[in-house]
Scaffold this active site. Structure first.
Site, mmCIF file in Angstrom:
data_model
loop_
_atom_site.group_PDB
_atom_site.id
_atom_site.type_symbol
_atom_site.label_atom_id
_atom_site.label_comp_id
_atom_site.label_asym_id
_atom_site.label_seq_id
_atom_site.Cartn_x
_atom_site.Cartn_y
_atom_site.Cartn_z
ATOM 1 N N ASP A 33 15.740 -30.491 7.274
ATOM 2 C CA ASP A 33 16.189 -31.733 6.644
ATOM 3 C C ASP A 33 15.055 -32.223 5.750
ATOM 4 O OD1 ASP A 33 17.717 -33.913 6.057
ATOM 5 O OD2 ASP A 33 17.483 -34.905 7.981
ATOM 6 N N ARG B 220 10.246 -33.497 6.419
ATOM 7 C CA ARG B 220 9.808 -32.805 7.633
ATOM 8 C C ARG B 220 8.612 -31.913 7.310
ATOM 9 N NH1 ARG B 220 12.712 -36.725 9.188
ATOM 10 N NH2 ARG B 220 14.956 -36.390 9.304
ATOM 11 N N ARG C 156 17.752 -42.816 -0.242
ATOM 12 C CA ARG C 156 18.137 -41.408 -0.132
ATOM 13 C C ARG C 156 19.214 -41.056 -1.151
ATOM 14 N NH1 ARG C 156 19.988 -40.800 5.842
ATOM 15 N NH2 ARG C 156 19.858 -38.571 5.390
ATOM 16 N N LYS D 11 25.405 -33.504 1.094
ATOM 17 C CA LYS D 11 25.862 -34.390 2.169
ATOM 18 C C LYS D 11 26.046 -35.820 1.643
ATOM 19 C CE LYS D 11 21.083 -35.119 3.691
ATOM 20 N NZ LYS D 11 20.068 -34.793 4.706
ATOM 21 N N HIS D 12 26.747 -36.697 2.344
ATOM 22 C CA HIS D 12 27.433 -36.589 3.632
ATOM 23 C C HIS D 12 28.917 -36.769 3.337
ATOM 24 C CE1 HIS D 12 23.359 -38.241 4.438
ATOM 25 N NE2 HIS D 12 23.395 -37.539 5.564
ATOM 26 N N HIS E 35 23.928 -42.900 13.175
ATOM 27 C CA HIS E 35 23.095 -42.502 14.308
ATOM 28 C C HIS E 35 23.370 -43.395 15.516
ATOM 29 C CE1 HIS E 35 20.770 -40.741 10.955
ATOM 30 N NE2 HIS E 35 20.407 -39.835 11.836
ATOM 31 N N ASP F 77 27.094 -33.029 10.491
ATOM 32 C CA ASP F 77 25.878 -33.803 10.734
ATOM 33 C C ASP F 77 25.548 -33.652 12.221
ATOM 34 O OD1 ASP F 77 23.713 -35.449 10.256
ATOM 35 O OD2 ASP F 77 24.882 -37.046 9.321
#
Length: 561
Positions: free
Chosen positions: A75, A83, A145, A175-176, A188, A260
């Site tokens: 990701d 990351r 984002r 995405k998404h 989340h 996801d």
């Protein structure tokens, strides 16, 4: 050629093939290597798995000893969600900064360079870019984002990003789907709902995904959102109407559909990860992403067994599971071919001539009237043209000299494209009284709670970069009702820089900034989120993201460089 362990039947192999699990540690655990031998075809990496590029390359090589065609996913959006550089902050600005510049060639170049770095470490699938149109300013999880709130802008930059990333041999996962931008809930934590009618969805949410499909995006990630106009009963990840009827049949998408993270509460708290995974594959998903929170062999076993059991009871057709597994293998074949082609060909030079500008989008205010910031310049291909430095208070941009370097390093070119992009993304507003800093300031970070996608491991702000320019710079983090009073006391009369992130979403932050500016009108304000609030302060800088390079670009502007 991968050799599967004897005794693993086709159904079990297919069930393992559609999983994209994570794990803990910086080396592959024995259970993961064993599962690769049994049919597991993908592995997801997170910040906890990465210590350095060299370590990451060794890790992916370890995985490929067990299975040479393994998909190694990450990701890595750049910007706030990184990351690869989780402990330092990203060398690349995120989507919102790229959208602020609105140069599709630059976006493609950023994605290409990011893809090259991933490929060099053995990563071949990136869960990026975000194609969400950030139409709801209160969105707690998309924000910077997204490339922006303009549909056409998001579409063209999504396509450019997909093109650049895949030119490096790394599969893009757009995405998404069908679009997470018009939500005020983080999936989340709970299940968001988008109540837009079908005509709005067709003209707004779906347009960037059409562009991504036209650009050849090898994968698409579903969103855990309820969209009643498309399916009033099930969230997109579990909806056959959305994944098969809309994405496959209406939009004509034939690549890999990835979910996801299934441990996110939008699914886990309502369906559970086992049933959710079965419903997702039945709906048309091909790969189950799990491992951000659940990262162990037991999770893999539970999901494998749930899929096998669903086939045996007739809830999931064996043909649908086999089709999903075959799509995973097809993507693995594409990444292997792309890797071979990359190894056989010299690295191409950057396709764009980059321009370095402090505050390209800037406005310099004097007595309330807007001036003109510096203009863009160009250098040789793969280099940088330096023009338009920090503007003066009278509204005129500064000048600089052009320079060029090769595409592999130095002060410009592909290796520096992230910093170039961050500089160009700045929007700078100066008061007539502002003069650049000459001494070490106090940096007060008004710090909100980070969302899960961004995480709280990655540093952000301008303090570290200002400390390099002004040794002796001090900083503190403040939040809540006492933030302003505490920051003023800590600054103790020193030049004050206030750093905010999405001021418009946090009333306490706006109130604290009001108090700081009333007491210290000379305060420099740096907004590192979505700049919805009006500029204020002696100097206001909107970076359009909190990547490390965004902080560096802002520090340069504060110093007048």
């Amino acid at each position: 050629m991968t050799t599967f362990a004897s005794g693993t039947d086709t159904l079990t192999r297919d069930a393992l093939t559609v999983l994209q699990p994570g794990f803990t540690g910086t080396t592959a655990p024995d259970w993961l290597l064993r599962r690769l031998g049994e049919g597991l075809a993908s592995v997801g990496l997170f910040g906890r798995n990465i210590a350095s590029p060299g370590q990451l390359a060794s890790l992916t090589a370890q995985l490929r000893v067990e299975r040479d065609d393994v998909l190694v996913a990450i990701d890595e959006e750049g910007g706030d969600v990184t990351r690869l550089e989780v402990r330092t902050g990203s060398s690349f600005p995120g989507n919102h900064a790229l959208g602020a510049v609105d140069d599709v060639a630059l976006t493609e170049q950023v994605a290409l360079e990011l893809g090259r770095r991933l490929a060099a470490c053995g990563v071949n699938l990136n869960w990026a870019p975000s194609a969400d149109v950030n139409s709801n300013p209160a969105n707690p999880v998309i924000g910077v984002r997204s490339f922006g709130a303009d549909t056409a802008l998001v579409a063209r930059h999504t396509a450019a990003y997909v093109t650049g990333l895949q030119a490096a041999g790394v599969a893009a996962c757009t995405k998404h789907f069908p679009g997470h931008g018009d939500t005020a809930v983080d999936s989340h934590h709970a299940l968001p709902r988008i109540d837009a009618d079908l005509s709005v969805l067709q003209s707004r949410e779906l347009v960037p995904f059409r562009a991504a499909i036209a650009a050849g995006s090898r994968a698409v990630m579903s969103a855990h959102i309820l969209v009643p106009a498309l399916d009033p009963e099930r969230p997109a990840t579990l909806s056959r109407r959305i994944l098969t009827g809309l994405l496959r049949e209406e939009l004509g998408y034939d690549g890999l559909i990835v979910t996801d993270g299934m441990e996110m509460q939008a699914i886990a708290a309502t369906y559970g990860i086992e049933r959710g995974s079965v419903l997702a594959i039945a709906a048309g998903a091909d790969a189950i992403c799990v491992g951000g929170g659940l990262a162990d062999d037991d999770t893999v076993r539970r999901l494998r067994d749930a899929l096998v059991s669903a086939v045996r009871t007739g809830e999931l057709s064996e043909e649908r599971l086999a089709d999903a597994a075959n799509r995973v293998r097809a993507l693995a074949e594409w990444t292997a071919a792309a890797s071979a082609a990359r190894e056989d060909s010299p690295a191409p030079s950057g396709p764009v001539a980059l321009s370095r500008t402090n505050g390209l989008n800037g406005s310099n205010t004097s007595n309330g009237s807007a001036g003109t910031g510096g203009a863009s310049g160009t250098g040789d291909t793969g280099g940088t043209g330096v023009t338009g430095g920090a503007g003066a208070a009278d509204g005129t941009g500064g000048a600089g000299a052009g320079s060029g370097t090769d595409s592999t390093g130095g002060s410009g070119g592909a290796a520096d494209v992230g910093l170039v992009a961050a500089r160009r993304a700045l929007t700078v507003t100066r008061s007539a009284s502002y003069t650049p800093l000459t001494g070490a300031p106090y940096v007060a970070a008004l710090t909100p709670v980070a969302n899960i996608a961004v995480g709280d491991e990655t540093p952000w702000g301008v303090a570290a970069e200002l400390a390099r320019l002004f040794p002796g710079t001090e900083t503190g983090s403040f939040s809540g009702e006492d933030a302003a009073a505490s920051a003023l006391a800590a600054a103790a009369g020193r030049p004050l820089v206030a750093v905010v992130r999405d001021e418009h979403r946090h009333p306490w932050m706006a109130t604290a900034l009001d108090t700081l500016l009333a007491a210290r009108p000379d305060t420099v304000v740096v907004e590192m989120g979505v700049p919805q609030s009006a500029p204020r302060g002696a100097l206001h800088i909107a970076t359009h993201g909190a990547a490390r390079v965004c902080g560096q670009a802002a520090a340069e502007a504060i110093a007048g460089r």
